[in-house]
Design a protein around this motif. Structure first.
Motif, PDB file in Angstrom:
ATOM      1  N   GLN A  38       0.817  -1.221   0.000  1.00 23.33           N
ATOM      2  CA  GLN A  38       0.000   0.000   0.000  1.00 23.33           C
ATOM      3  C   GLN A  38       0.851   1.272   0.000  1.00 23.33           C
ATOM      4  O   GLN A  38       0.367   2.347  -0.368  1.00 23.33           O
ATOM      5  N   GLN A  39       2.107   1.152   0.415  1.00 19.56           N
ATOM      6  CA  GLN A  39       2.980   2.331   0.464  1.00 19.56           C
ATOM      7  C   GLN A  39       3.611   2.638  -0.898  1.00 19.56           C
ATOM      8  O   GLN A  39       4.237   3.672  -1.063  1.00 19.56           O
ATOM      9  N   LEU A  40       3.462   1.749  -1.862  1.00 17.68           N
ATOM     10  CA  LEU A  40       4.110   1.914  -3.165  1.00 17.68           C
ATOM     11  C   LEU A  40       3.271   2.785  -4.095  1.00 17.68           C
ATOM     12  O   LEU A  40       2.062   2.938  -3.906  1.00 17.68           O
ATOM     13  N   PRO A  41       3.913   3.373  -5.126  1.00 15.03           N
ATOM     14  CA  PRO A  41       3.150   4.131  -6.126  1.00 15.03           C
ATOM     15  C   PRO A  41       2.159   3.229  -6.850  1.00 15.03           C
ATOM     16  O   PRO A  41       2.427   2.027  -7.025  1.00 15.03           O
ATOM     17  N   PRO A  42       1.007   3.765  -7.280  1.00 11.89           N
ATOM     18  CA  PRO A  42      -0.069   2.940  -7.875  1.00 11.89           C
ATOM     19  C   PRO A  42       0.383   2.066  -9.036  1.00 11.89           C
ATOM     20  O   PRO A  42      -0.044   0.916  -9.155  1.00 11.89           O
ATOM     21  N   GLU A  43       1.285   2.588  -9.903  1.00 10.28           N
ATOM     22  CA  GLU A  43       1.676   1.805 -11.079  1.00 10.28           C
ATOM     23  C   GLU A  43       2.437   0.539 -10.704  1.00 10.28           C
ATOM     24  O   GLU A  43       2.347  -0.484 -11.371  1.00 10.28           O
ATOM     25  N   LEU A  44       3.175   0.574  -9.582  1.00  9.87           N
ATOM     26  CA  LEU A  44       3.912  -0.608  -9.130  1.00  9.87           C
ATOM     27  C   LEU A  44       3.040  -1.465  -8.208  1.00  9.87           C
ATOM     28  O   LEU A  44       3.160  -2.691  -8.182  1.00  9.87           O
ATOM     29  N   ARG A  45       2.153  -0.818  -7.460  1.00  6.13           N
ATOM     30  CA  ARG A  45       1.309  -1.520  -6.489  1.00  6.13           C
ATOM     31  C   ARG A  45       0.468  -2.606  -7.156  1.00  6.13           C
ATOM     32  O   ARG A  45       0.337  -3.713  -6.638  1.00  6.13           O
ATOM     33  N   ASP A  46      -0.093  -2.292  -8.328  1.00  9.68           N
ATOM     34  CA  ASP A  46      -0.968  -3.254  -9.004  1.00  9.68           C
ATOM     35  C   ASP A  46      -0.208  -4.451  -9.565  1.00  9.68           C
ATOM     36  O   ASP A  46      -0.800  -5.486  -9.864  1.00  9.68           O
ATOM     37  N   GLU A  47       1.101  -4.317  -9.703  1.00  9.67           N
ATOM     38  CA  GLU A  47       1.894  -5.403 -10.272  1.00  9.67           C
ATOM     39  C   GLU A  47       2.285  -6.458  -9.245  1.00  9.67           C
ATOM     40  O   GLU A  47       2.684  -7.567  -9.602  1.00  9.67           O
ATOM     41  N   ILE A  48       2.184  -6.111  -7.968  1.00  8.93           N
ATOM     42  CA  ILE A  48       2.651  -7.030  -6.913  1.00  8.93           C
ATOM     43  C   ILE A  48       1.518  -7.960  -6.496  1.00  8.93           C
ATOM     44  O   ILE A  48       0.492  -7.517  -5.973  1.00  8.93           O
ATOM     45  N   ALA A  49       1.712  -9.236  -6.725  1.00 13.54           N
ATOM     46  CA  ALA A  49       0.690 -10.233  -6.381  1.00 13.54           C
ATOM     47  C   ALA A  49       0.871 -10.673  -4.931  1.00 13.54           C
ATOM     48  O   ALA A  49       1.982 -10.642  -4.396  1.00 13.54           O
ATOM     49  N   PRO A  50      -0.218 -11.090  -4.262  1.00 14.67           N
ATOM     50  CA  PRO A  50      -0.095 -11.571  -2.880  1.00 14.67           C
ATOM     51  C   PRO A  50       0.698 -12.868  -2.821  1.00 14.67           C
ATOM     52  O   PRO A  50       0.694 -13.658  -3.770  1.00 14.67           O
ATOM     53  N   LYS A  51       1.405 -13.072  -1.730  1.00 15.28           N
ATOM     54  CA  LYS A  51       2.208 -14.290  -1.544  1.00 15.28           C
ATOM     55  C   LYS A  51       1.351 -15.349  -0.861  1.00 15.28           C
ATOM     56  O   LYS A  51       1.270 -15.416   0.376  1.00 15.28           O
ATOM     57  N   ASN A  52       0.655 -16.146  -1.674  1.00 16.57           N
ATOM     58  CA  ASN A  52      -0.232 -17.172  -1.133  1.00 16.57           C
ATOM     59  C   ASN A  52       0.563 -18.289  -0.459  1.00 16.57           C
ATOM     60  O   ASN A  52       1.711 -18.548  -0.806  1.00 16.57           O
ATOM     61  N   ILE A  53      -0.083 -18.962   0.494  1.00 21.31           N
ATOM     62  CA  ILE A  53       0.615 -19.901   1.386  1.00 21.31           C
ATOM     63  C   ILE A  53      -0.045 -21.274   1.349  1.00 21.31           C
ATOM     64  O   ILE A  53      -1.275 -21.386   1.294  1.00 21.31           O
ATOM     65  N   ILE A  54       0.778 -22.318   1.386  1.00 23.10           N
ATOM     66  CA  ILE A  54       0.288 -23.683   1.624  1.00 23.10           C
ATOM     67  C   ILE A  54       0.805 -24.140   2.985  1.00 23.10           C
ATOM     68  O   ILE A  54       2.011 -24.125   3.233  1.00 23.10           O
ATOM     69  N   MET A  55      -0.119 -24.503   3.876  1.00 21.79           N
ATOM     70  CA  MET A  55       0.246 -25.054   5.186  1.00 21.79           C
ATOM     71  C   MET A  55       0.076 -26.570   5.139  1.00 21.79           C
ATOM     72  O   MET A  55      -0.999 -27.060   4.782  1.00 21.79           O
ATOM     73  N   MET A  56       1.126 -27.276   5.508  1.00 20.26           N
ATOM     74  CA  MET A  56       1.076 -28.741   5.503  1.00 20.26           C
ATOM     75  C   MET A  56       1.217 -29.258   6.924  1.00 20.26           C
ATOM     76  O   MET A  56       2.114 -28.835   7.656  1.00 20.26           O
ATOM     77  N   GLY A  57       0.349 -30.161   7.309  1.00 19.17           N
ATOM     78  CA  GLY A  57       0.443 -30.718   8.654  1.00 19.17           C
ATOM     79  C   GLY A  57      -0.797 -31.501   8.998  1.00 19.17           C
ATOM     80  O   GLY A  57      -1.862 -31.302   8.392  1.00 19.17           O
ATOM     81  N   PRO A  58      -0.724 -32.398   9.982  1.00 18.69           N
ATOM     82  CA  PRO A  58      -1.880 -33.211  10.375  1.00 18.69           C
ATOM     83  C   PRO A  58      -2.984 -32.351  10.959  1.00 18.69           C
ATOM     84  O   PRO A  58      -2.782 -31.179  11.293  1.00 18.69           O
ATOM     85  N   THR A  59      -4.153 -32.953  11.094  1.00 18.99           N
ATOM     86  CA  THR A  59      -5.295 -32.216  11.627  1.00 18.99           C
ATOM     87  C   THR A  59      -5.081 -31.864  13.099  1.00 18.99           C
ATOM     88  O   THR A  59      -4.403 -32.577  13.837  1.00 18.99           O
ATOM     89  N   GLY A  60      -5.668 -30.745  13.502  1.00 21.19           N
ATOM     90  CA  GLY A  60      -5.643 -30.354  14.912  1.00 21.19           C
ATOM     91  C   GLY A  60      -4.350 -29.752  15.410  1.00 21.19           C
ATOM     92  O   GLY A  60      -4.102 -29.741  16.616  1.00 21.19           O
ATOM     93  N   VAL A  61      -3.492 -29.237  14.501  1.00 23.11           N
ATOM     94  CA  VAL A  61      -2.225 -28.643  14.967  1.00 23.11           C
ATOM     95  C   VAL A  61      -2.244 -27.114  14.900  1.00 23.11           C
ATOM     96  O   VAL A  61      -1.275 -26.474  15.294  1.00 23.11           O
ATOM     97  N   GLY A  62      -3.345 -26.522  14.385  1.00 22.69           N
ATOM     98  CA  GLY A  62      -3.462 -25.062  14.431  1.00 22.69           C
ATOM     99  C   GLY A  62      -3.492 -24.357  13.088  1.00 22.69           C
ATOM    100  O   GLY A  62      -3.386 -23.135  13.041  1.00 22.69           O
ATOM    101  N   LYS A  63      -3.671 -25.084  11.978  1.00 21.11           N
ATOM    102  CA  LYS A  63      -3.651 -24.447  10.655  1.00 21.11           C
ATOM    103  C   LYS A  63      -4.791 -23.438  10.509  1.00 21.11           C
ATOM    104  O   LYS A  63      -4.575 -22.271  10.177  1.00 21.11           O
ATOM    105  N   THR A  64      -6.006 -23.889  10.767  1.00 20.18           N
ATOM    106  CA  THR A  64      -7.166 -23.005  10.636  1.00 20.18           C
ATOM    107  C   THR A  64      -7.125 -21.892  11.666  1.00 20.18           C
ATOM    108  O   THR A  64      -7.441 -20.738  11.371  1.00 20.18           O
TER     109      THR A  64
END
Length: 457
Positions: A38-64
């Protein structure tokens, strides 16, 4: 949230979630990157994609829980959905775009609640005046049958009653504020949705059914219905009505859309179930791959049509999770893998983790049970040895039956405290210390009989 550094975000998450420091660090960085963008100029801001995450682990360890607490901390619209609910386009089942519509609904409710808080004082004042109008209808100069006001002489005769009415009104206001009118019943008009038409939807096509119902409800205006309620309930209804008048829903929809687009979090659980693997059949893999290809445009960035307008998904943060026991992230189609650049593995919980979960978080199970039984004036406390015994049994049952992580603590604690919960009204005023022997006694039957433990714990 915008002022929190990654270290401070992790510190806040530590208050509710034990361990998993790597996952906490990763989501903290992802959230901070949003602020940096959000601090970047608009022309560069729209080019930056979010860094999506994959969490791996058994159930009940706190992912959600990590994702949910993060969204609550940030005040972001958050929606969790199981990837297995989706089916490929052309088949009966949920459309992948429905999760964006659900997220938009959550965003609308979030912003509407904030706007209602802003107008709360004004709405309460208007609601109080409206309630006094119901309790004490005001006297006004009346019109004659020709539609003209009464003569000035007649109006002068009404001045004194109006002054008396004003004095009485202030007396009623004082009585209301002191709670002396709470039990009085009044008649109040409420709006109910007209039409009375309910469109039944086919299984798997609930989204379409909801849209048709919404369209039909707009075609039929709401009807007024008179209800007789206590003044306190009438006051709450009037606050709601006055708040609705003060809030601009068009502005709410615009703010919510911006917040969803720039700050929304979608949590895709069980993503490993739609990953292809060598053990699965060919047709099953084709079906899973179809769902992945439908998910891809939404994750990459597209425009989804909702009843509040078009929503862009380019900068929504996607956090996916799965046990990945039989599949691995590389079994996802390459395009989808590329949209989840951050990977983190969550560790299984051991006895020490279980003990910390029982004692450290602000909402620990022990705190919850103490508060619940204190409502019956029954005071309970746990010795350290008792909690260590609970933690030991949680690890043991997870190893012997199925590993369900911290969820095992719920079943064990409920089993231990079931007798006390039942007898609590009869033991008012008692103070009980739960020690190791008490825990062993309550769990004796399930620890001795392994088959029984499979059903009970």
């Amino acid at each position: 949230m915008s002022n929190l550094t990654p270290r401070e975000i992790v510190s806040e998450l530590d208050k509710f979630i034990i361990g998993q420091s790597d996952a906490k660090r990763m989501v903290a960085i992802a959230m901070r990157n949003r602020w940096r963008r959000q601090q970047l100029p608009p022309e560069l801001r729209d080019e930056i994609a979010p860094k999506n995450i994959i969490m791996m682990g058994p159930t009940g360890v706190g992912k959600t829980e990590i994702a949910r607490r993060l969204a609550k901390l940030a005040g972001c619209p958050f929606f969790k959905v199981e990837a297995t609910k989706f089916t490929e386009v052309g088949y009966v089942g949920r459309d992948v775009e429905s999760m964006v519509r659900d997220l938009m609904e959550i965003g609308i409710n979030l912003v509407r609640k904030e706007e209602m808080e802003k107008v709360k004082v004004k709405a309460e004042k208007h609601a109080e005046d409206a309630l006094l109008d119901i309790l004490l209808p005001s006297s006004k100069p009346k019109q004659n049958g020709m539609g003209f006001f009464n003569s000035s002489e007649q109006q002068e005769q009404e001045v004194k009653p109006v002054a008396d009415q004003s004095s009485t009104r202030e007396k009623f206001r004082k009585m209301w504020r002191e709670g002396k009118l709470d039990e009085r019943e009044v008649e109040i008009q409420v709006t109910v949705q007209g039409g009375g038409v309910e469109i039944m939807s086919m299984p798997g096509m609930e989204d379409m059914g909801m849209q048709v119902n919404d369209m039909v409800s707009k075609m039929f205006p709401g009807k007024k219905k008179t209800r007789k309620v206590k003044t306190r309930e009438a006051y709450e209804i009037l606050i709601q009505q006055e708040s609705d008048k003060l809030i601009d829903m068009d502005n709410v929809a615009e703010l919510a859309r911006e917040r969803v687009e720039q700050g929304g979090i979608l949590f895709l659980d069980e993503i490993d179930k739609i990953a292809g693997n060598q053990e699965g059949g060919g047709s099953a893999n084709v079906s899973r791959e179809g769902v992945q290809r439908d998910l891809l445009p939404v994750v990459e960035g597209c425009v989804v049509n909702t009843k509040y307008g078009m929503v862009k998904t380019d900068h929504i943060l996607f956090i996916s999770a799965g046990a990945f026991s039989y599949a691995k992230p590389s079994d996802l189609i390459p395009e989808l893998q590329g949209r989840f650049p951050l990977r983190v593995e969550l560790t299984s919980l051991d006895k020490d983790d279980f003990y910390r979960i029982l004692t450290e978080p602000q909402n620990a199970l022990t705190v919850q049970y103490k508060a619940l039984l204190e409502t019956e004036n029954l005071s309970i406390d746990f010795s350290r040895e008792a909690l260590e015994e609970v933690a030991f049994n949680a690890q043991k049952f997870n190893e012997e039956t199925e590993n369900i992580g911290a969820r095992r603590l719920y079943t064990i604690m409920e089993k231990i405290l079931s007798d006390l919960s039942f007898e609590a009204p009869d033991r008012s005023g008692d103070s009980i210390i739960i020690d190791k022997e008490y825990v062993q006694e309550q769990l004796q039957d399930v620890t001795e009989d392994r088959d029984l433990s499979r059903y009970i714990l």
